[in-house]
Motif scaffolding. Structure first.
Motif, PDB file in Angstrom:
ATOM      1  N   ALA A 189      33.600  30.787  39.367  1.00 18.41           N
ATOM      2  CA  ALA A 189      33.008  31.247  40.624  1.00 18.41           C
ATOM      3  C   ALA A 189      32.536  32.698  40.494  1.00 18.41           C
ATOM      4  O   ALA A 189      31.449  33.064  40.975  1.00 18.41           O
ATOM      5  N   ALA A 190      33.345  33.521  39.838  1.00 14.13           N
ATOM      6  CA  ALA A 190      32.956  34.915  39.637  1.00 14.13           C
ATOM      7  C   ALA A 190      31.713  35.014  38.766  1.00 14.13           C
ATOM      8  O   ALA A 190      30.811  35.833  39.028  1.00 14.13           O
ATOM      9  N   ALA A 191      31.646  34.171  37.742  1.00 14.19           N
ATOM     10  CA  ALA A 191      30.462  34.157  36.866  1.00 14.19           C
ATOM     11  C   ALA A 191      29.229  33.739  37.648  1.00 14.19           C
ATOM     12  O   ALA A 191      28.145  34.315  37.484  1.00 14.19           O
ATOM     13  N   ALA A 192      29.381  32.739  38.516  1.00 17.08           N
ATOM     14  CA  ALA A 192      28.253  32.272  39.323  1.00 17.08           C
ATOM     15  C   ALA A 192      27.775  33.355  40.283  1.00 17.08           C
ATOM     16  O   ALA A 192      26.587  33.402  40.648  1.00 17.08           O
ATOM     17  N   ASP A 193      28.674  34.254  40.675  1.00 13.96           N
ATOM     18  CA  ASP A 193      28.319  35.356  41.568  1.00 13.96           C
ATOM     19  C   ASP A 193      27.774  36.562  40.811  1.00 13.96           C
ATOM     20  O   ASP A 193      27.532  37.620  41.407  1.00 13.96           O
ATOM     21  N   GLY A 194      27.626  36.429  39.491  1.00 12.96           N
ATOM     22  CA  GLY A 194      27.011  37.488  38.703  1.00 12.96           C
ATOM     23  C   GLY A 194      27.951  38.419  37.984  1.00 12.96           C
ATOM     24  O   GLY A 194      27.524  39.459  37.468  1.00 12.96           O
ATOM     25  N   SER A 196      29.981  40.238  35.176  1.00 16.35           N
ATOM     26  CA  SER A 196      29.690  40.429  33.754  1.00 16.35           C
ATOM     27  C   SER A 196      30.835  39.877  32.914  1.00 16.35           C
ATOM     28  O   SER A 196      31.925  39.585  33.413  1.00 16.35           O
ATOM     29  N   GLU A 197      30.597  39.779  31.606  1.00 15.26           N
ATOM     30  CA  GLU A 197      31.643  39.297  30.717  1.00 15.26           C
ATOM     31  C   GLU A 197      32.835  40.239  30.725  1.00 15.26           C
ATOM     32  O   GLU A 197      33.992  39.799  30.673  1.00 15.26           O
ATOM     33  N   ASP A 198      32.568  41.540  30.794  1.00  6.81           N
ATOM     34  CA  ASP A 198      33.674  42.498  30.869  1.00  6.81           C
ATOM     35  C   ASP A 198      34.479  42.303  32.164  1.00  6.81           C
ATOM     36  O   ASP A 198      35.716  42.396  32.164  1.00  6.81           O
ATOM     37  N   ASP A 199      33.797  42.037  33.252  1.00  2.00           N
ATOM     38  CA  ASP A 199      34.485  41.781  34.524  1.00  2.00           C
ATOM     39  C   ASP A 199      35.350  40.524  34.423  1.00  2.00           C
ATOM     40  O   ASP A 199      36.478  40.489  34.933  1.00  2.00           O
ATOM     41  N   LEU A 200      34.816  39.499  33.766  1.00  2.00           N
ATOM     42  CA  LEU A 200      35.562  38.244  33.616  1.00  2.00           C
ATOM     43  C   LEU A 200      36.801  38.454  32.753  1.00  2.00           C
ATOM     44  O   LEU A 200      37.871  37.894  33.035  1.00  2.00           O
ATOM     45  N   ARG A 201      36.665  39.275  31.725  1.00  2.00           N
ATOM     46  CA  ARG A 201      37.826  39.520  30.866  1.00  2.00           C
ATOM     47  C   ARG A 201      38.879  40.361  31.591  1.00  2.00           C
ATOM     48  O   ARG A 201      40.084  40.189  31.352  1.00  2.00           O
TER      49      ARG A 201
END
Length: 440
Positions: A189-194, A196-201
């Motif tokens: 869901a976070a990825a779909a909202d834009g 970044s990879e750093d944010d996801l990690r």
């Protein structure tokens, strides 16, 4: 002819059943005692000694109880027998709970990394569906335990004993899989909202902290330093104070795990002999030792297993223990259950097609500790299981030649024992297998 089952067809089936010899007696047997008991061959006399021409002295068996850690038990068993012999320690056991903690943490990290990598794929994608279907379990491969030991070391069981959750993992499995599926949903869901990879990690880091807490409650936090005390066979007392898990591994095991390779033997169409294969989906320790196996003909596979036992080293081996096995007596006999005779139908199925259709699977790992040779040919093998001493011959099973040929799919062998052709084949570029492959 209609696609549906017709009543005329059912009438014909009834006539065919009535015409089958001894059908009534066979039906009563199956209904009263079940398919396995009704088709079981002669029961083994466990009071008769099982004799092996080449046998390695070992101690009491271990017990994985209601967990799927056979692969870890088997690997630690091969190590503990060597250590016990060199240091004169009777019935030594290494801590499976210690390695299991880190195994589940590393698997959680791999799962979340794979979720991040596949964030743009739909949930219906086969790779994603397979990933979501089983986020974290307690199964594994030889290479997984080797990677864990290299990174974290090992400890004796006295330093970190079993817990309820380490021995009975169903509740922990359910809890981890619930949490990880929720984490996966949040990451996607976070990825779909834009994001970044750093944010996801960064989000993954928070998620792993919770996973660590769950594991600490289940297994206890992994010991960092401990005292190791023992009396050797001569009754001499020894003590190592404040030793770390990696120091313990270096001193009391000291194996170069890179010298051990996994050989498989499968005639499945599309899998070539003298070709290496890898399973990135099961490389649970990221940047650690990858899962790699070399497919060889069965006669090479067998000769190398015999050679290693004759050299005094036990063998980790992957197999389908659920096939032709009687748990109570510890019997592993090819054709133990004669379904063809019971049902008056052909149940024979060659190994290559069993692999191709998913009938063959590596469902268990055990340890080979002996072999009986007649005129240089194996007739039976001594098998150390990890199901406790109440099964088999004080926990040891006996496998006949047919069972070994039919259901032993992996053996871990020292590189120094390989012939030139097999050793050279280790350098082939590995073929990547999907996570749903039967060798997984």
């Amino acid at each position: 002819m209609s696609k549906a089952v017709s009543f005329d067809q059912i009438q014909q089936f009834k006539q065919d059943l009535a015409a089958t010899p001894a059908s009534g007696a066979l039906a009563r047997a199956v209904q009263n005692v079940g398919i396995y008991a009704a088709s079981h061959g002669q029961f083994e006399d466990t009071d008769t000694p099982a004799v092996f021409s080449d046998e390695i002295e070992t101690g009491k068996v271990t017990n994985q109880k209601k967990s799927g850690r056979c692969w870890m038990f088997s690997e630690l068993n091969t190590m503990r027998h060597d250590t016990a012999k060199r240091f004169g320690i009777k019935d030594l056991e290494f801590s499976e709970a210690y390695l299991a903690f880190y195994d589940r943490l590393e698997k959680s990290n791999l799962f979340l990394e794979r979720i991040i990598a596949s964030r743009d794929r739909p949930l219906t994608d086969r790779v994603v569906a397979d990933l979501i279907g089983y986020p974290n379990g307690d199964g594994g491969q030889f290479d997984n335990a080797a990677a864990l030991a290299a990174k974290y070391g090992i400890v004796p069981k006295s330093a970190q004993p079993e817990t309820f959750s380490s021995s009975q993992t169903s509740e922990l499995n359910a809890s981890l899989n619930l949490k990880l599926r929720k984490d996966a949903s949040e990451l996607r869901a976070a990825a779909a909202d834009g994001a970044s990879e750093d944010d996801l990690r960064a989000k993954k880091q928070e998620q792993l902290s919770t996973i660590y807490r769950i594991l600490a409650y289940a297994y206890g936090e992994p010991v960092q330093q401990f005292d190791f005390e023992y009396r050797d066979k001569d009754k001499q007392f020894h003590a190592d104070r404040n030793i770390t898990p990696k120091e313990f591994y270096a001193k009391y095991v000291g194996w170069d795990l890179d010298e051990y390779v996994t050989l498989v033997s499968t005639p499945e169409p599309g899998k070539e002999y003298y070709q290496t294969y890898t399973l990135p989906s099961q490389n649970t320790v990221i940047e650690g030792r990858p899962v790699k196996m070399l497919n060889v003909p069965h006669d090479v596979f067998t000769k190398l297993a015999i050679k290693q036992i004759q050299g005094g080293d036990t063998i980790w081996f992957g197999n389908d223990v659920l096939a032709d096995m009687d748990r109570k007596s510890g019997t592993l006999h090819g054709g133990l259950f004669n379904f063809s005779e019971l049902f008056n139908a052909d149940f024979s199925f060659d190994k290559g097609n069993r692999f191709a259709t998913g009938q063959a699977e590596v469902s268990h790992a055990m340890t080979l500790t002996g072999v009986n040779l007649v005129d240089g040919k194996p007739t039976q093998w001594k098998v150390e299981n990890s199901w406790g001493s109440e099964n088999g011959r004080d926990g040891y099973f006996v496998a006949d030649k047919q069972w070994f040929d039919d259901y032993v799919y992996e053996v871990v062998i020292k590189k120094s024992l390989l012939d030139d052709k097999t050793r050279a084949a280790l350098a082939t570029e590995p073929v990547t297998l999907p996570s749903w492959d039967n060798l997984a």
